[in-house]
Design a protein around this motif. Structure first.
Motif, PDB file in Angstrom:
ATOM      1  N   ASN A  17       5.560   9.293   2.687  1.00 12.20           N
ATOM      2  CA  ASN A  17       4.153   9.569   2.353  1.00 12.20           C
ATOM      3  C   ASN A  17       3.460  10.365   3.456  1.00 12.20           C
ATOM      4  O   ASN A  17       2.654  11.249   3.171  1.00 12.20           O
ATOM      5  CB  ASN A  17       3.384   8.265   2.109  1.00 12.20           C
ATOM      6  CG  ASN A  17       3.779   7.581   0.816  1.00 12.20           C
ATOM      7  OD1 ASN A  17       4.431   8.167  -0.034  1.00 12.20           O
ATOM      8  ND2 ASN A  17       3.399   6.328   0.678  1.00 12.20           N
ATOM      9  N   ASN A  28      -1.445   7.974  -5.159  1.00  9.85           N
ATOM     10  CA  ASN A  28      -2.623   8.823  -4.885  1.00  9.85           C
ATOM     11  C   ASN A  28      -2.219  10.232  -4.451  1.00  9.85           C
ATOM     12  O   ASN A  28      -2.847  11.212  -4.861  1.00  9.85           O
ATOM     13  CB  ASN A  28      -3.526   8.173  -3.835  1.00  9.85           C
ATOM     14  CG  ASN A  28      -4.248   6.965  -4.374  1.00  9.85           C
ATOM     15  OD1 ASN A  28      -4.482   6.853  -5.577  1.00  9.85           O
ATOM     16  ND2 ASN A  28      -4.591   6.035  -3.503  1.00  9.85           N
ATOM     17  N   LEU A  29      -1.201  10.326  -3.621  1.00 12.53           N
ATOM     18  CA  LEU A  29      -0.750  11.640  -3.167  1.00 12.53           C
ATOM     19  C   LEU A  29      -0.174  12.463  -4.320  1.00 12.53           C
ATOM     20  O   LEU A  29      -0.456  13.657  -4.445  1.00 12.53           O
ATOM     21  CB  LEU A  29       0.290  11.486  -2.051  1.00 12.53           C
ATOM     22  CG  LEU A  29      -0.265  11.047  -0.695  1.00 12.53           C
ATOM     23  CD1 LEU A  29       0.856  10.570   0.223  1.00 12.53           C
ATOM     24  CD2 LEU A  29      -1.056  12.169  -0.040  1.00 12.53           C
ATOM     25  N   SER A  71       0.853   2.508  -3.575  1.00 11.72           N
ATOM     26  CA  SER A  71      -0.437   3.043  -4.040  1.00 11.72           C
ATOM     27  C   SER A  71      -0.775   4.349  -3.324  1.00 11.72           C
ATOM     28  O   SER A  71      -1.347   5.258  -3.926  1.00 11.72           O
ATOM     29  CB  SER A  71      -1.559   2.011  -3.875  1.00 11.72           C
ATOM     30  OG  SER A  71      -1.644   1.572  -2.550  1.00 11.72           O
ATOM     31  N   GLN A  72      -0.393   4.461  -2.044  1.00 10.26           N
ATOM     32  CA  GLN A  72      -0.577   5.731  -1.314  1.00 10.26           C
ATOM     33  C   GLN A  72       0.223   6.843  -1.990  1.00 10.26           C
ATOM     34  O   GLN A  72      -0.271   7.952  -2.172  1.00 10.26           O
ATOM     35  CB  GLN A  72      -0.062   5.596   0.128  1.00 10.26           C
ATOM     36  CG  GLN A  72      -1.054   5.056   1.109  1.00 10.26           C
ATOM     37  CD  GLN A  72      -0.414   4.962   2.501  1.00 10.26           C
ATOM     38  OE1 GLN A  72       0.802   4.811   2.644  1.00 10.26           O
ATOM     39  NE2 GLN A  72      -1.245   5.058   3.517  1.00 10.26           N
ATOM     40  N   LYS A  75       1.822  13.924   2.809  1.00 10.64           N
ATOM     41  CA  LYS A  75       0.411  14.241   3.100  1.00 10.64           C
ATOM     42  C   LYS A  75       0.316  15.488   3.973  1.00 10.64           C
ATOM     43  O   LYS A  75      -0.521  16.361   3.727  1.00 10.64           O
ATOM     44  CB  LYS A  75      -0.293  13.070   3.782  1.00 10.64           C
ATOM     45  CG  LYS A  75      -1.722  13.409   4.180  1.00 10.64           C
ATOM     46  CD  LYS A  75      -2.633  12.251   4.120  1.00 10.64           C
ATOM     47  CE  LYS A  75      -4.067  12.549   4.465  1.00 10.64           C
ATOM     48  NZ  LYS A  75      -4.541  13.911   4.410  1.00 10.64           N
ATOM     49  N   LYS A 110       0.809  -1.227   0.000  1.00 11.08           N
ATOM     50  CA  LYS A 110       0.000   0.000   0.000  1.00 11.08           C
ATOM     51  C   LYS A 110       0.846   1.282   0.000  1.00 11.08           C
ATOM     52  O   LYS A 110       0.355   2.337  -0.377  1.00 11.08           O
ATOM     53  CB  LYS A 110      -0.972   0.009   1.175  1.00 11.08           C
ATOM     54  CG  LYS A 110      -0.333   0.185   2.529  1.00 11.08           C
ATOM     55  CD  LYS A 110      -1.362   0.305   3.621  1.00 11.08           C
ATOM     56  CE  LYS A 110      -0.657   0.578   4.945  1.00 11.08           C
ATOM     57  NZ  LYS A 110      -1.571   0.881   6.011  1.00 11.08           N
ATOM     58  N   ALA A 111       2.099   1.206   0.403  1.00  7.35           N
ATOM     59  CA  ALA A 111       2.958   2.406   0.406  1.00  7.35           C
ATOM     60  C   ALA A 111       3.070   2.983  -1.003  1.00  7.35           C
ATOM     61  O   ALA A 111       3.041   4.204  -1.193  1.00  7.35           O
ATOM     62  CB  ALA A 111       4.340   2.078   0.957  1.00  7.35           C
ATOM     63  N   GLU A 171       6.648   4.806   3.246  1.00  4.53           N
ATOM     64  CA  GLU A 171       5.486   5.123   4.107  1.00  4.53           C
ATOM     65  C   GLU A 171       5.749   6.380   4.931  1.00  4.53           C
ATOM     66  O   GLU A 171       4.877   7.238   5.060  1.00  4.53           O
ATOM     67  CB  GLU A 171       5.170   3.944   5.030  1.00  4.53           C
ATOM     68  CG  GLU A 171       4.082   3.046   4.495  1.00  4.53           C
ATOM     69  CD  GLU A 171       3.693   1.982   5.484  1.00  4.53           C
ATOM     70  OE1 GLU A 171       3.054   2.327   6.503  1.00  4.53           O
ATOM     71  OE2 GLU A 171       4.015   0.812   5.223  1.00  4.53           O
TER      72      GLU A 171
END
Length: 195
Positions: free
Chosen positions: A163, A71-72, A67-68, A167, A64-65, A160
């Motif tokens: 990210n 998205n960011l 895909s996050q 964010k 998920k790191a 992560e």
């Protein structure tokens, strides 16, 4: 080669040709628009490529790191496009405003004060883009350090962390969006009506 020389010479002297016929304010806005365009294009391509890379890594490693991160960066790309589009239309509106004959007859003090307010609107929207770009650059630097580790689990762990910082930086920029948009509320309404 000759064509490029002619084109280069034209580009070099084009602002001088314009300035003879157009008010200084219009020329400055033209230059601002060109600067924004030159900045937007390569950054937009960088964001697209990064999103694609992160999506490929997310698909390949099921982490998920990645895909996050995708998205960011998509958020950054979409916001920068929005800011660029708004500024392009805003510059066009302001140029039309400054081309009106009665503006030429106003005294210099009034012109300076009014243009300063107008240009600040363009610059405030541009600052949002610059904030997003800086957030991306900081994240990209952290990502490049993470990739040096070679082990995918360690890379994902460092990504992560990057990210989370990204964010927070994006959210900080977005806090400044409302005041900048409020300052151009009248212009945004005109843009909506002219669609």
């Amino acid at each position: 080669m000759k064509f490029f020389r002619v084109f280069y010479m034209f580009f070099l002297f084009f602002p001088l040709l314009i300035s003879a016929k157009e008010p200084l304010q219009v020329v400055i806005l033209h230059n601002d628009g060109y600067t924004l365009y030159q900045e937007f294009r390569p950054n937009d391509n960088t964001y697209k490529n990064t999103v694609r890379d992160m999506e490929v890594l997310a698909s390949r490693h099921k982490n998920k790191a990645f895909s996050q991160a995708a998205n960011l960066v998509k958020t950054i790309q979409n916001k920068c496009k929005k800011y660029y589009d708004i500024n392009t239309k805003l510059i066009e509106m302001l140029q039309k405003k400054w081309l009106k004959p009665h503006y030429a007859n106003m005294d210099d003090e009034w012109k300076e004060a009014t243009f300063s307010k107008d240009r600040k609107k363009v610059q405030d929207i541009h600052k949002l883009s610059l904030g997003m770009q800086q957030a991306y650059n900081d994240w990209n630097e952290a990502r490049n350090k993470a990739v040096e580790k070679k082990d995918i689990a360690e890379i994902a762990k460092d990504l992560e962390k990057a990210n989370i910082a990204l964010k927070a930086a994006v959210d900080a920029v977005l806090e400044g969006e409302k005041p900048a948009m409020d300052a151009i509320a009248k212009e945004l309404e005109i843009m909506k009506m002219s669609k």
